[in-house]
Write a protein that holds these residues in place. Sequence first.
Motif, mmCIF file in Angstrom:
data_model
loop_
_atom_site.group_PDB
_atom_site.id
_atom_site.type_symbol
_atom_site.label_atom_id
_atom_site.label_comp_id
_atom_site.label_asym_id
_atom_site.label_seq_id
_atom_site.Cartn_x
_atom_site.Cartn_y
_atom_site.Cartn_z
ATOM 1 N N ASN A 276 0.872 -1.178 0.000
ATOM 2 C CA ASN A 276 0.000 0.000 0.000
ATOM 3 C C ASN A 276 0.908 1.227 0.000
ATOM 4 N N ASN B 20 1.276 5.460 0.238
ATOM 5 C CA ASN B 20 0.634 6.702 0.669
ATOM 6 C C ASN B 20 1.475 7.877 0.232
ATOM 7 N N TYR C 149 1.793 11.895 1.121
ATOM 8 C CA TYR C 149 1.368 12.998 1.985
ATOM 9 C C TYR C 149 1.957 14.274 1.403
ATOM 10 N N VAL D 141 -2.456 9.917 8.568
ATOM 11 C CA VAL D 141 -3.303 8.715 8.737
ATOM 12 C C VAL D 141 -3.686 8.630 10.201
ATOM 13 N N HIS E 49 -5.027 3.418 13.572
ATOM 14 C CA HIS E 49 -5.614 2.208 12.994
ATOM 15 C C HIS E 49 -4.653 1.035 13.183
ATOM 16 N N SER F 202 7.643 -1.152 6.273
ATOM 17 C CA SER F 202 7.314 0.164 5.725
ATOM 18 C C SER F 202 8.579 0.959 5.406
ATOM 19 N N PHE G 3 5.728 8.960 13.645
ATOM 20 C CA PHE G 3 4.889 7.763 13.606
ATOM 21 C C PHE G 3 4.724 7.297 15.049
ATOM 22 N N LEU H 184 10.341 9.010 11.435
ATOM 23 C CA LEU H 184 10.702 8.278 10.215
ATOM 24 C C LEU H 184 11.299 9.263 9.219
ATOM 25 N N HIS I 198 -1.392 2.156 15.142
ATOM 26 C CA HIS I 198 -0.377 3.141 14.774
ATOM 27 C C HIS I 198 -1.010 4.343 14.116
ATOM 28 N N LEU J 167 0.016 8.312 12.031
ATOM 29 C CA LEU J 167 0.990 9.281 11.501
ATOM 30 C C LEU J 167 0.454 10.659 11.857
ATOM 31 N N ARG K 271 5.899 13.456 1.518
ATOM 32 C CA ARG K 271 6.479 12.153 1.908
ATOM 33 C C ARG K 271 5.714 11.043 1.205
ATOM 34 N N ASN L 50 5.153 6.833 1.485
ATOM 35 C CA ASN L 50 5.379 5.671 2.334
ATOM 36 C C ASN L 50 4.891 4.424 1.603
ATOM 37 N N THR M 166 4.085 0.435 2.283
ATOM 38 C CA THR M 166 4.020 -0.642 3.283
ATOM 39 C C THR M 166 3.760 -1.956 2.567
ATOM 40 N N ARG N 172 3.057 -5.924 2.429
ATOM 41 C CA ARG N 172 2.318 -6.891 3.256
ATOM 42 C C ARG N 172 2.225 -8.230 2.532
HETATM 43 O O1 LIG Z 1 2.705 6.500 6.326
HETATM 44 C C1 LIG Z 1 2.972 5.699 7.216
HETATM 45 O O2 LIG Z 1 4.069 5.620 7.732
HETATM 46 C C2 LIG Z 1 1.873 4.779 7.731
HETATM 47 C C3 LIG Z 1 1.007 4.192 6.695
HETATM 48 C C4 LIG Z 1 0.086 3.172 7.221
HETATM 49 O O3 LIG Z 1 -0.040 2.977 8.386
HETATM 50 C C5 LIG Z 1 -0.705 2.355 6.290
HETATM 51 O O4 LIG Z 1 -0.628 2.540 5.074
HETATM 52 O O5 LIG Z 1 -1.440 1.498 6.767
#
Ligand SMILES: O=C(O)CCC(=O)C(=O)O
Length: 498
Positions: free
Chosen positions: A142, A144, A146, A153, A156, A174, A183, A204, A222, A224, A238, A240, A242, A244
């Motif tokens: 996933n 992201n 920003y 975020v 969650h 991540s 974070f 981070l 967690h 952000l 930024r 990110n 992640t 999985r």
């Molecule tokens: O941007 C981040 O470091 C966290 C992103 C995150 O928690 C997610 O995509 O589930």
Amino acid sequence: MAWEPLHAPEAALESEPLFLLGANGGGNAKDKETIIWDESRRCFAFRWPSLLDQVSAKRFFQDLQASAPWDQLRGRHGNVVRSTCWYVRNGCSCGYTYGNARVGLTRSICSQFKKTMEDLTALVFSSLAPGLSPDLWPNSANLNYYADGLQSVGWHADDESLFGGKCQDCSIVSLSLGGRREFWIALKDDEAEPIKETVVEVDLQDGDVLSMEGMMQKHTMHFLTREPHHRAPFWPPRINITWRWIVNHRPCCFLRHSATSAPCAKDLHVPQSFPGERVASSPWMKPWPDEFQHPPKEWRCCMQCRHNGWQGGRNCVEVKGEWLCRHCASACRGQEVDPTDRMVEELRRRLVGKVKLLQKKRCLRNSWESFCDRNQGFRDPGRYSPTLLLSWLESVDEVPEDLQKVLQEAQAELATMSVDGSSTKEKLVIQGDQERRRQNKLLQHRRKKHPDKAQKGGAVLRLDVSELYIAARRSLSALAVLGSLGLMISYLRFILIV
Ligand SMILES: O=C(O)CCC(=O)C(=O)O
Ligand SMILES: [Fe+2]
């Protein structure tokens, strides 16, 4: 509050070995930091600072910024909270939904994006887990984006059934690219809310990798944070990623009936070595300067930067009678200011200076006040994002020649000053504000066509109506002329016949 051990602990590492990236010596293992080591909950988190060097981090940032099919996620008030996109590999075609946002399956993936993601996956996982066969690398990611420090975020856990994290071990890795962000990790209470007293703060930075492993998604959440309000709009963007492992594929996925499982301890092909601080390392206090490790913390809004990360506050310590967050407390003690903080402050100072200069010269038709009214009544130019400021500067009609130079300089400065080197123009594109660009183009076209009349909104509409009226009158007179010509011809024919 420390992370008290659970009364009914999860399975012990000895009885049920765990695939633990943080215990296999990969990455720059000597710099690796253990952020959470909680055996009773089987919760583990690690950080590898600068796993990617600055040059690679910048290159990947620019590639992803330009090639990923970003979708904007909007909040209740229509504001963009962040942009996301979803990537699957190894034949998986699952989409991804979290909260009430559905982020996949992305419609069209360009080959550049696919290549960037494959290169990045190989770079990160061959470094973190050298013994792990590439077909066991994660099958999804996933992403992201920003755009500034206002995008974030909320709390969650990534505990969707796809990854199985509610009931079994689940690793999430991540990578952070671009501007530094905070974070936070905390234990979950019975109502699935974070417990404030257990918050662990992690910074981070560009190129850092963070892993959450074992039962982290079951017991923790967690978040952000947003950056303090006056600085947030100037915060560098930024990205990110992640990664999985999808273990329960969706009914419509080609891999639904294939037995996919996340890698297990023996797949690492190396004996795991547990870190020294195995007994109790949480809460993790490393980001706090030495002298603030032990003094009591209180949950307050920082009296200097006014940052209230969540529920009106964040962990603060008392320094000379003021309650300060760890960033302000360090600055107050004369410690070196973080380069992102310094850059953001400088950018803010310069741009606000330029805008104030333009404000002073009141010969502009499209005044700063009228722009403020259109944008929900903000009055202080310091509260605008560079993107908004630029859009205002661009919408100013008939900028006098001397001011044009100032405008060009401000734009050039903005383009060169962001930490990652990406220009604000690129940022506009990535935010996908296509509608506004389309309208601007239309407006420019109309201005060219009717330089003396063209204005925005209602004025343009009036222009069209009056044009219609003139056109109708012209056609009516043409019809009248034709009619009278016809009459004359019939009259002449009648005379000739007679
Ligand atoms: O941007 C981040 O470091 C966290 C992103 C995150 O928690 C997610 O995509 O589930
Ligand atoms: Fe997450």
